[in-house]
Design an enzyme around this catalytic site. Structure first.
Site, mmCIF file in Angstrom:
data_model
loop_
_atom_site.group_PDB
_atom_site.id
_atom_site.type_symbol
_atom_site.label_atom_id
_atom_site.label_comp_id
_atom_site.label_asym_id
_atom_site.label_seq_id
_atom_site.Cartn_x
_atom_site.Cartn_y
_atom_site.Cartn_z
ATOM 1 N N GLY A 74 -33.047 -28.071 22.017
ATOM 2 C CA GLY A 74 -34.393 -28.354 22.522
ATOM 3 C C GLY A 74 -34.702 -29.834 22.446
ATOM 4 O O GLY A 74 -34.962 -30.367 21.365
ATOM 5 N N GLY A 129 -28.646 -28.938 26.206
ATOM 6 C CA GLY A 129 -29.015 -28.199 27.413
ATOM 7 C C GLY A 129 -29.027 -29.141 28.603
ATOM 8 O O GLY A 129 -28.022 -29.369 29.279
ATOM 9 N N ARG A 168 -31.951 -35.706 23.429
ATOM 10 C CA ARG A 168 -31.687 -36.699 24.477
ATOM 11 C C ARG A 168 -31.113 -37.997 23.915
ATOM 12 O O ARG A 168 -30.796 -38.908 24.672
ATOM 13 C CB ARG A 168 -32.997 -37.074 25.219
ATOM 14 C CG ARG A 168 -33.752 -35.915 25.806
ATOM 15 C CD ARG A 168 -33.062 -35.351 27.046
ATOM 16 N NE ARG A 168 -33.858 -34.267 27.589
ATOM 17 C CZ ARG A 168 -33.751 -32.982 27.237
ATOM 18 N NH1 ARG A 168 -32.800 -32.625 26.355
ATOM 19 N NH2 ARG A 168 -34.514 -32.062 27.754
ATOM 20 N N LYS A 217 -29.335 -16.554 19.568
ATOM 21 C CA LYS A 217 -30.022 -17.747 20.086
ATOM 22 C C LYS A 217 -31.442 -17.389 20.509
ATOM 23 O O LYS A 217 -31.664 -16.351 21.141
ATOM 24 C CB LYS A 217 -29.240 -18.286 21.285
ATOM 25 C CG LYS A 217 -29.880 -19.456 22.024
ATOM 26 C CD LYS A 217 -28.873 -20.059 22.996
ATOM 27 C CE LYS A 217 -29.442 -21.213 23.793
ATOM 28 N NZ LYS A 217 -30.211 -20.786 24.965
ATOM 29 N N THR A 228 -28.255 -14.432 23.540
ATOM 30 C CA THR A 228 -29.573 -15.060 23.751
ATOM 31 C C THR A 228 -30.649 -13.991 23.841
ATOM 32 O O THR A 228 -30.602 -13.135 24.725
ATOM 33 C CB THR A 228 -29.558 -15.890 25.051
ATOM 34 O OG1 THR A 228 -28.544 -16.886 24.934
ATOM 35 C CG2 THR A 228 -30.903 -16.562 25.295
ATOM 36 N N ARG A 232 -38.561 -23.124 28.336
ATOM 37 C CA ARG A 232 -38.547 -22.406 29.614
ATOM 38 C C ARG A 232 -38.995 -20.968 29.484
ATOM 39 O O ARG A 232 -39.072 -20.238 30.473
ATOM 40 C CB ARG A 232 -37.129 -22.435 30.199
ATOM 41 C CG ARG A 232 -36.675 -23.817 30.579
ATOM 42 C CD ARG A 232 -35.169 -23.915 30.721
ATOM 43 N NE ARG A 232 -34.644 -23.415 31.969
ATOM 44 C CZ ARG A 232 -34.616 -24.084 33.097
ATOM 45 N NH1 ARG A 232 -35.128 -25.286 33.152
ATOM 46 N NH2 ARG A 232 -34.072 -23.580 34.179
HETATM 47 C C1 FMN Z 1 -31.200 -25.255 33.878
HETATM 48 C C2 FMN Z 1 -31.082 -24.482 32.598
HETATM 49 C C3 FMN Z 1 -30.416 -23.263 32.587
HETATM 50 C C4 FMN Z 1 -30.295 -22.542 31.390
HETATM 51 N N1 FMN Z 1 -29.567 -21.381 31.381
HETATM 52 C C5 FMN Z 1 -29.371 -20.736 30.204
HETATM 53 C C6 FMN Z 1 -28.511 -19.605 30.147
HETATM 54 O O1 FMN Z 1 -27.924 -19.193 31.144
HETATM 55 N N2 FMN Z 1 -28.371 -18.996 28.943
HETATM 56 C C7 FMN Z 1 -29.008 -19.430 27.805
HETATM 57 O O2 FMN Z 1 -28.840 -18.854 26.742
HETATM 58 N N3 FMN Z 1 -29.803 -20.515 27.844
HETATM 59 C C8 FMN Z 1 -29.981 -21.175 29.003
HETATM 60 N N4 FMN Z 1 -30.760 -22.304 29.022
HETATM 61 C C9 FMN Z 1 -31.324 -22.822 27.764
HETATM 62 C C10 FMN Z 1 -30.346 -23.799 27.103
HETATM 63 O O3 FMN Z 1 -29.211 -23.132 26.587
HETATM 64 C C11 FMN Z 1 -31.007 -24.522 25.929
HETATM 65 O O4 FMN Z 1 -31.580 -23.577 25.056
HETATM 66 C C12 FMN Z 1 -32.085 -25.529 26.337
HETATM 67 O O5 FMN Z 1 -31.788 -26.107 27.589
HETATM 68 C C13 FMN Z 1 -32.203 -26.611 25.282
HETATM 69 O O6 FMN Z 1 -33.199 -27.527 25.598
HETATM 70 P P1 FMN Z 1 -32.898 -28.949 26.306
HETATM 71 O O7 FMN Z 1 -32.570 -28.644 27.739
HETATM 72 O O8 FMN Z 1 -34.194 -29.658 26.167
HETATM 73 O O9 FMN Z 1 -31.759 -29.590 25.591
HETATM 74 C C14 FMN Z 1 -30.896 -23.028 30.205
HETATM 75 C C15 FMN Z 1 -31.568 -24.249 30.238
HETATM 76 C C16 FMN Z 1 -31.655 -24.982 31.403
HETATM 77 C C17 FMN Z 1 -32.354 -26.311 31.387
#
Ligand code: FMN
Length: 385
Positions: free
Chosen positions: A304, A326, A307, A248, A151, A275
């Site tokens: 992303g 996610g 849902r 990623k 990532t 985020r």
């Molecule tokens: C609570 C949370 C923690 C996350 N932690 C990581 C992580 O540790 N590593 C990472 O590559 N992405 C992390 N992500 C990003 C997710 O892998 C993903 O890219 C994202 O949540 C996709 O969007 P969505 O939540 O709308 O499906 C995190 C996302 C959330 C919501």
């Protein structure tokens, strides 16, 4: 029931500080909203008949999964439910879908491998010095993880203002507000906080020793950010990891090209669920351009805002080979533990199957722009008629 219902249940069970960490995005959350809006704006073309034998199963890196959605990496899953990572991994295994464990998981990669016998991927953050990633890569290989997601969109943390307001940064720090918040959510308080298994960054214990406190582990994750990480470092990691490597966080076609040049087998089009960089475009809005320039043989995933089962269909119609989930399974976990994750995955599979029947498409790999109403003309610039 749908994923939004699970989100509502999660919101009711979790203290505000925890729900906001799960649900929130960076700054004004414009990218967070854009991910959803762009999916909503895509229209599918209903086709009559022809979708009578839908089979969602999909092959990625030589492995057949029951559906083209996989669990994406999310850190701190133990904050919603004790052993959250294990529940998600077990639910994914039972549903026959892929699972990715985050560097920042609360269950160690070795424990997951011992307890859940199913194909799984590991996600690596480019933290610290080269020996940090090398140690994690070697452990992932020994523990049998089959693909590595690197990532790259988080070299600094996004400015997540909901978390900042709560004083939350990788751990819950006690304050009068947090105590009150916890007392108002007794089911969460009893299971996660008083249940004796407070979430720890178990993958990182080996770097600090088993005796490290939760605060020390959280400080460690914050201290390891490495904004100097470069494409040369990606090449180094490519040499260390012999299995499939995905990058990623790609939003721009040029970065997709650089990732491939650095030896990546695939990419994940992602803005980290809104985020990180607020103002980044919605992932589906850039997908088609990236898909068009990626050579055959490269694996293209997206995440992303997924849902609905129809969201998976839309992403694949624009060229993705699959999507990562996610928040969707996390809402399920936070709402009801293992049962909630099972429910989230079943909802998405059911919705996707219905959608495929209604658009007359039997196999995910047959999805294409013809299944999106209006998009063919709008995006490719071809004139009408
Ligand atoms: C609570 C949370 C923690 C996350 N932690 C990581 C992580 O540790 N590593 C990472 O590559 N992405 C992390 N992500 C990003 C997710 O892998 C993903 O890219 C994202 O949540 C996709 O969007 P969505 O939540 O709308 O499906 C995190 C996302 C959330 C919501």
């Amino acid at each position: 029931m749908n994923i939004d219902d699970l989100r509502r249940l999660a919101r009711a069970r979790l203290p505000r500080v925890v729900f906001d960490y799960l649900d929130g995005g960076a700054e004004d959350e414009t990218t967070l909203r854009a991910n959803r809006q762009a999916l909503d704006d895509l229209r599918l073309t209903p086709r009559l008949l022809g979708g009578g034998h839908v089979d969602l199963s999909t092959e990625i890196f030589g492995q057949r999964y029951a559906a083209p959605f996989l669990i994406g990496p999310t850190g701190l899953n133990g904050i919603y439910w004790p052993d959250g990572d294990l529940h998600i991994a077990a639910a994914a295994a039972e549903a026959g879908i892929g699972f990715t464990l985050s560097t920042a998981s609360n269950t160690s990669m070795e424990t997951i491998a011992e307890r859940v016998a199913a194909p799984r991927w590991f996600q690596l953050y480019p933290w610290g010095k080269p020996d940090f990633s090398q140690a994690l890569i070697e452990r992932a290989e020994v523990a049998g993880y089959s693909a590595l997601i690197l990532t790259l969109d988080s070299l600094v943390g996004g400015k997540r203002e909901r978390d900042l307001r709560h004083g939350f940064s990788h751990e819950i720090r006690m304050s009068a507000q947090v105590v009150l918040d916890g007392l108002l959510h007794p089911r969460w308080l009893a299971s996660v906080w008083l249940g004796g298994k407070r979430p720890r960054f178990e993958n990182l214990e080996r770097f600090l020793g088993k005796g490290a406190s939760n605060a020390e582990l959280a400080d460690f994750t914050r201290s390891q950010r490495n904004p100097q990480f470069s494409w040369d470092d990606v090449r180094r990691i490519r040499k260390q990891w012999s299995g499939p490597l995905l990058i990623k966080g790609i939003i721009c076609p040029e970065d997709a090209r650089l990732a491939r040049q650095a030896g990546a087998d695939g990419i994940v089009v992602s803005n980290h669920g809104g985020r990180q960089l607020d103002g980044a475009p919605a992932t589906v809005s850039v997908l088609e351009r990236i898909a068009d320039q990626l050579e055959d043989g490269a694996t293209l995933l997206l995440d992303g805002g997924i849902r609905r089962g129809s969201d998976v269909v839309k992403a694949m119609a624009l060229g993705a080979h699959g999507v990562l989930l996610g928040r969707a399974p996390l809402y399920g976990l936070a709402a009801g533990g293992r049962e909630g994750v099972d429910r989230a995955l079943a909802i998405l599979a059911d919705e996707m199957e219905r959608t495929m029947i209604l658009i007359g498409c039997e196999r995910p790999r047959e999805l294409g722009r013809q299944h999106l109403a209006g998009v063919e003309r709008a995006l490719s610039g071809k004139a009408l008629g």
